[in-house]
Write a protein that holds these residues in place. Structure first.
Motif, PDB file in Angstrom:
ATOM      1  N   ASP A  74       0.817  -1.215   0.000  1.00 49.91           N
ATOM      2  CA  ASP A  74       0.000   0.000   0.000  1.00 49.91           C
ATOM      3  C   ASP A  74       0.851   1.266   0.000  1.00 49.91           C
ATOM      4  O   ASP A  74       0.468   2.282  -0.605  1.00 49.91           O
ATOM      5  CB  ASP A  74      -0.922   0.018   1.221  1.00 49.91           C
ATOM      6  CG  ASP A  74      -1.986  -1.072   1.172  1.00 49.91           C
ATOM      7  OD1 ASP A  74      -2.239  -1.602   0.068  1.00 49.91           O
ATOM      8  OD2 ASP A  74      -2.556  -1.384   2.235  1.00 49.91           O
ATOM      9  N   THR A  75       1.989   1.211   0.712  1.00 56.02           N
ATOM     10  CA  THR A  75       2.780   2.425   0.930  1.00 56.02           C
ATOM     11  C   THR A  75       4.062   2.477   0.107  1.00 56.02           C
ATOM     12  O   THR A  75       4.681   3.546   0.016  1.00 56.02           O
ATOM     13  CB  THR A  75       3.169   2.542   2.409  1.00 56.02           C
ATOM     14  OG1 THR A  75       4.038   1.450   2.771  1.00 56.02           O
ATOM     15  CG2 THR A  75       1.933   2.512   3.305  1.00 56.02           C
ATOM     16  N   GLY A  76       4.466   1.333  -0.463  1.00 56.26           N
ATOM     17  CA  GLY A  76       5.737   1.284  -1.166  1.00 56.26           C
ATOM     18  C   GLY A  76       6.924   1.209  -0.223  1.00 56.26           C
ATOM     19  O   GLY A  76       8.075   1.370  -0.644  1.00 56.26           O
ATOM     20  N   GLY A  77       6.653   0.948   1.053  1.00 50.06           N
ATOM     21  CA  GLY A  77       7.716   0.862   2.048  1.00 50.06           C
ATOM     22  C   GLY A  77       8.359  -0.506   2.085  1.00 50.06           C
ATOM     23  O   GLY A  77       7.995  -1.424   1.342  1.00 50.06           O
ATOM     24  N   SER A  78       9.315  -0.661   2.986  1.00 50.89           N
ATOM     25  CA  SER A  78      10.023  -1.922   3.169  1.00 50.89           C
ATOM     26  C   SER A  78       9.232  -2.844   4.089  1.00 50.89           C
ATOM     27  O   SER A  78       8.866  -2.458   5.209  1.00 50.89           O
ATOM     28  CB  SER A  78      11.410  -1.664   3.770  1.00 50.89           C
ATOM     29  OG  SER A  78      11.948  -2.830   4.345  1.00 50.89           O
TER      30      SER A  78
END
Length: 222
Positions: free
Chosen positions: A178-182
């Motif tokens: 959803d966030t493109g985070g790790s």
């Protein structure tokens, strides 16, 4: 010709390869410990210790449903008190959250950052809108609950709360998408923001088995 296992260099290669394979097989977010390397060794499970109550119950919670599962636990305590004169101190209650039940275990910061109220369709009892904080931590003035079935009230009665590491992993993957985070960073962040007193267990299906082996009856609240 048979392999020469006496060769020191070959032995080092085999040991190194085995260690690498073991690392790959660790569960999501898990770490190596004596239990995983020593077959038959008992893991350290403090949440299973001291279960001396006359009645022991493990509740398996895989749904959110705006506090309804927590209310069922209050029913458990009240019915034993009213009909059997059994006080909370004589009851050992374990509450295992997984799946959508993960809505209950994280603090307000995670609700605000990752819109968990929207994800788990959780309504704030005060605003009647989608929750931007964890509304189940404590009962506040203005709540219309019929009784206090908050997380803190449950813990005050001696209840123990568990969260499934598999569900933590699934949530981390969802939030990373959803966030493109790790995924790894989010998993570490979630671990740091679990509510006080909640224990993360390897898998709820195993925790329920361990609890039953320790003398707990089992009940699944969908």
């Amino acid at each position: 010709m048979p392999a020469d296992h006496s060769n020191p260099e070959r032995r080092k290669f085999v040991v190194g390869a085995g260690a690498a394979l073991s690392a790959l097989l660790l569960p999501f977010g898990g770490t190596a410990n004596a239990a995983s390397s020593a077959p038959g060794a008992e893991p350290d499970e403090p949440w299973l210790k001291g279960l001396t109550g006359k009645h022991r119950q493990f509740f398996d919670i895989g749904a959110g449903r705006n506090g309804v599962p927590l209310e069922r636990i209050l029913n458990f305590y009240e019915a034993y008190k009213e009909s059997y004169a059994v006080d909370a101190r004589d009851l050992n209650v374990l509450f295992g959250f997984h799946g959508a039940g993960s809505a209950y275990v994280l603090n307000d910061a995670m609700y605000a950052k990752y819109a968990l109220g929207k994800k788990y369709e959780t309504t704030d009892p005060l605003t009647k809108a989608t929750a931007t904080r964890n509304p189940f931590v404590r009962m506040l003035p203005g709540y219309t609950w019929r009784g206090d079935y908050s997380i803190e009230a449950f813990q005050a009665r001696g209840g123990r709360i568990l969260w499934c590491n598999k569900s933590l992993g699934n949530l981390s993957r969802d939030l990373a998408k959803d966030t493109g985070g790790s995924e790894a960073d989010i998993a570490a962040e979630l671990r740091k923001n679990v509510l006080p007193g909640i224990t993360i267990v390897p898998a709820m299906v195993v925790a329920s088995n361990r609890a039953q082996e320790a003398g707990c009856a089992y009940s699944c609240i969908a």
